[in-house]
Design a protein around this motif. Structure first.
Motif, mmCIF file in Angstrom:
data_model
loop_
_atom_site.group_PDB
_atom_site.id
_atom_site.type_symbol
_atom_site.label_atom_id
_atom_site.label_comp_id
_atom_site.label_asym_id
_atom_site.label_seq_id
_atom_site.Cartn_x
_atom_site.Cartn_y
_atom_site.Cartn_z
ATOM 1 N N MET A 1 50.664 99.785 30.893
ATOM 2 C CA MET A 1 50.839 98.881 29.756
ATOM 3 C C MET A 1 52.322 98.776 29.417
ATOM 4 O O MET A 1 53.031 99.776 29.362
ATOM 5 C CB MET A 1 50.068 99.407 28.547
ATOM 6 C CG MET A 1 50.254 98.543 27.317
ATOM 7 S SD MET A 1 49.355 99.116 25.871
ATOM 8 C CE MET A 1 47.727 98.572 26.293
ATOM 9 N N ASN A 2 52.765 97.547 29.191
ATOM 10 C CA ASN A 2 54.162 97.303 28.829
ATOM 11 C C ASN A 2 54.421 97.717 27.380
ATOM 12 O O ASN A 2 53.520 97.682 26.545
ATOM 13 C CB ASN A 2 54.506 95.824 28.986
ATOM 14 C CG ASN A 2 54.476 95.394 30.436
ATOM 15 O OD1 ASN A 2 54.724 96.193 31.326
ATOM 16 N ND2 ASN A 2 54.161 94.139 30.666
ATOM 17 N N ILE A 3 55.665 98.059 27.104
ATOM 18 C CA ILE A 3 56.041 98.426 25.738
ATOM 19 C C ILE A 3 56.267 97.175 24.896
ATOM 20 O O ILE A 3 55.917 97.146 23.720
ATOM 21 C CB ILE A 3 57.305 99.319 25.753
ATOM 22 C CG1 ILE A 3 56.971 100.645 26.409
ATOM 23 C CG2 ILE A 3 57.835 99.535 24.351
ATOM 24 C CD1 ILE A 3 58.124 101.582 26.566
ATOM 25 N N ILE A 4 56.863 96.131 25.507
ATOM 26 C CA ILE A 4 57.108 94.873 24.795
ATOM 27 C C ILE A 4 56.501 93.716 25.578
ATOM 28 O O ILE A 4 56.195 93.854 26.755
ATOM 29 C CB ILE A 4 58.619 94.636 24.558
ATOM 30 C CG1 ILE A 4 59.404 94.750 25.864
ATOM 31 C CG2 ILE A 4 59.159 95.581 23.523
ATOM 32 C CD1 ILE A 4 60.866 94.471 25.727
ATOM 33 N N GLY A 5 56.311 92.585 24.885
ATOM 34 C CA GLY A 5 55.718 91.413 25.507
ATOM 35 C C GLY A 5 54.271 91.231 25.059
ATOM 36 O O GLY A 5 53.752 92.002 24.249
ATOM 37 N N LYS A 6 53.603 90.187 25.608
ATOM 38 C CA LYS A 6 52.216 89.918 25.235
ATOM 39 C C LYS A 6 51.304 91.047 25.722
ATOM 40 O O LYS A 6 51.516 91.607 26.783
ATOM 41 C CB LYS A 6 51.762 88.592 25.828
ATOM 42 C CG LYS A 6 52.376 87.401 25.126
ATOM 43 C CD LYS A 6 51.813 86.108 25.635
ATOM 44 C CE LYS A 6 52.430 84.945 24.865
ATOM 45 N NZ LYS A 6 51.957 83.653 25.339
ATOM 46 N N ASN A 7 50.277 91.351 24.948
ATOM 47 C CA ASN A 7 49.324 92.435 25.250
ATOM 48 C C ASN A 7 50.040 93.740 25.572
ATOM 49 O O ASN A 7 49.676 94.453 26.503
ATOM 50 C CB ASN A 7 48.403 92.054 26.412
ATOM 51 C CG ASN A 7 47.297 91.154 25.949
ATOM 52 O OD1 ASN A 7 46.933 91.159 24.774
ATOM 53 N ND2 ASN A 7 46.765 90.361 26.860
ATOM 54 N N SER A 8 51.055 94.061 24.805
ATOM 55 C CA SER A 8 51.839 95.277 25.029
ATOM 56 C C SER A 8 51.565 96.282 23.920
ATOM 57 O O SER A 8 50.824 96.017 22.976
ATOM 58 C CB SER A 8 53.326 94.930 25.054
ATOM 59 O OG SER A 8 53.711 94.441 23.789
ATOM 60 N N LEU A 9 52.192 97.420 24.058
ATOM 61 C CA LEU A 9 52.090 98.468 23.041
ATOM 62 C C LEU A 9 52.599 97.974 21.690
ATOM 63 O O LEU A 9 52.085 98.354 20.651
ATOM 64 C CB LEU A 9 52.871 99.701 23.512
ATOM 65 C CG LEU A 9 52.791 100.951 22.653
ATOM 66 C CD1 LEU A 9 51.346 101.424 22.523
ATOM 67 C CD2 LEU A 9 53.653 102.044 23.233
ATOM 68 N N SER A 10 53.620 97.099 21.707
ATOM 69 C CA SER A 10 54.172 96.565 20.445
ATOM 70 C C SER A 10 53.110 95.860 19.619
ATOM 71 O O SER A 10 53.134 95.934 18.398
ATOM 72 C CB SER A 10 55.274 95.554 20.674
ATOM 73 O OG SER A 10 56.016 95.786 21.775
ATOM 74 N N LEU A 11 52.199 95.153 20.267
ATOM 75 C CA LEU A 11 51.154 94.423 19.553
ATOM 76 C C LEU A 11 50.249 95.391 18.803
ATOM 77 O O LEU A 11 49.925 95.181 17.632
ATOM 78 C CB LEU A 11 50.334 93.583 20.538
ATOM 79 C CG LEU A 11 49.230 92.738 19.929
ATOM 80 C CD1 LEU A 11 49.809 91.679 18.999
ATOM 81 C CD2 LEU A 11 48.396 92.101 21.023
ATOM 82 N N TYR A 12 49.870 96.480 19.466
ATOM 83 C CA TYR A 12 48.989 97.459 18.833
ATOM 84 C C TYR A 12 49.706 98.215 17.713
ATOM 85 O O TYR A 12 49.120 98.510 16.677
ATOM 86 C CB TYR A 12 48.413 98.417 19.884
ATOM 87 C CG TYR A 12 47.605 97.671 20.921
ATOM 88 C CD1 TYR A 12 46.403 97.054 20.578
ATOM 89 C CD2 TYR A 12 48.070 97.532 22.225
ATOM 90 C CE1 TYR A 12 45.675 96.340 21.509
ATOM 91 C CE2 TYR A 12 47.336 96.817 23.165
ATOM 92 C CZ TYR A 12 46.149 96.219 22.794
ATOM 93 O OH TYR A 12 45.429 95.511 23.714
ATOM 94 N N ILE A 13 50.982 98.506 17.939
ATOM 95 C CA ILE A 13 51.778 99.146 16.878
ATOM 96 C C ILE A 13 51.880 98.202 15.684
ATOM 97 O O ILE A 13 51.778 98.626 14.530
ATOM 98 C CB ILE A 13 53.173 99.556 17.395
ATOM 99 C CG1 ILE A 13 53.048 100.678 18.411
ATOM 100 C CG2 ILE A 13 54.075 99.984 16.244
ATOM 101 C CD1 ILE A 13 54.329 101.037 19.124
ATOM 102 N N ALA A 14 52.066 96.904 15.947
ATOM 103 C CA ALA A 14 52.153 95.915 14.867
ATOM 104 C C ALA A 14 50.872 95.923 14.030
ATOM 105 O O ALA A 14 50.929 95.905 12.799
ATOM 106 C CB ALA A 14 52.404 94.519 15.442
ATOM 107 N N TYR A 15 49.709 95.975 14.691
ATOM 108 C CA TYR A 15 48.437 96.000 13.955
ATOM 109 C C TYR A 15 48.287 97.266 13.119
ATOM 110 O O TYR A 15 47.795 97.224 11.997
ATOM 111 C CB TYR A 15 47.256 95.854 14.912
ATOM 112 C CG TYR A 15 47.145 94.468 15.518
ATOM 113 C CD1 TYR A 15 47.455 93.324 14.773
ATOM 114 C CD2 TYR A 15 46.755 94.296 16.832
ATOM 115 C CE1 TYR A 15 47.363 92.059 15.327
ATOM 116 C CE2 TYR A 15 46.649 93.028 17.390
ATOM 117 C CZ TYR A 15 46.958 91.908 16.629
ATOM 118 O OH TYR A 15 46.864 90.658 17.174
ATOM 119 N N VAL A 16 48.730 98.393 13.667
ATOM 120 C CA VAL A 16 48.675 99.658 12.911
ATOM 121 C C VAL A 16 49.585 99.564 11.689
ATOM 122 O O VAL A 16 49.206 99.957 10.575
ATOM 123 C CB VAL A 16 49.067 100.858 13.806
ATOM 124 C CG1 VAL A 16 49.267 102.118 12.973
ATOM 125 C CG2 VAL A 16 48.015 101.093 14.879
#
Length: 199
Positions: A1-16
């Motif tokens: 899984m990528n850290i940045i970009g679409k469907n990345s870890l950043s998206l899940y961190i954003a939701y948290v």
């Protein structure tokens, strides 16, 4: 899984971050309403919501060397609705402490909201974008503002606890680091634009 970009870890961190923001903003609104109700009870002698918003000399604090000297002072206790679980308590009326708590809750709410917006921008295909810089800058200034308010608080209210001073310093340094990262992002945008022009 990528850290940045679409469907990345950043998206899940954003939701948290967004979920935590919702919790803090609800807590802030609840505490603000509770303080208004306590103020109403204090001024009118009302007994409205007597199990949730308690205004009394005895609010259930354990008797010890710290609470015995303030045994005869008026105190407040805010419980979560329909429970006996404490949200907040203290001496009443202690305007400074109430404002301090509300500022802390507002800071946490804004911190997690700005973090959510920043991480959401990191899901973009364009990593170095102006919206990400804007949210990160706001986050940096928020931390610096809280550090300055903390220094003002320490100098005016003689609260010189070591952990409080250390917390204020940490928050200020964290804010400065964010502003340095903003400059790094700006440089990234410049290089990205130069690269696009070259192509």
């Amino acid at each position: 899984m990528n850290i940045i970009g679409k469907n990345s870890l950043s998206l899940y961190i954003a939701y948290v971050m967004y979920f935590i923001f919702i919790l803090f903003i609800c807590h802030f609104v609840y505490d603000l309403i509770a303080q208004l109700i306590l103020w109403y009870k204090y001024n009118t002698g009302s007994t409205v919501f007597s199990n949730t918003f308690i205004l009394s000399k005895d609010i259930g604090w354990e008797k010890n060397q710290w609470t015995l000297p303030i045994d005869n002072h008026l105190k407040f206790r805010i419980n979560y609705p329909f429970t006996k679980t404490e949200v907040n308590s203290g001496l009443y009326p202690a305007v400074f402490m109430i404002i301090h708590n509300l500022i802390g809750l507002m800071y946490c709410s804004l911190f997690f909201f700005f973090s959510y917006k920043f991480f959401k921008e990191m899901t973009s295909e364009v990593i170095f974008n102006k919206k990400a810089i804007s949210w990160l800058r706001k986050l940096g200034f928020l931390n610096l503002l809280l550090a300055v308010l903390g220094i003002f608080e320490l100098s005016n209210f003689n609260d010189s606890s070591g952990i409080i001073i250390l917390t204020r310093v940490f928050i200020g340094i964290f804010g400065m680091i964010m502003l340095f990262i903003v400059e790094f992002f700006k440089k990234g945008i410049e290089l990205q634009n130069e690269n696009d022009l070259t192509i």
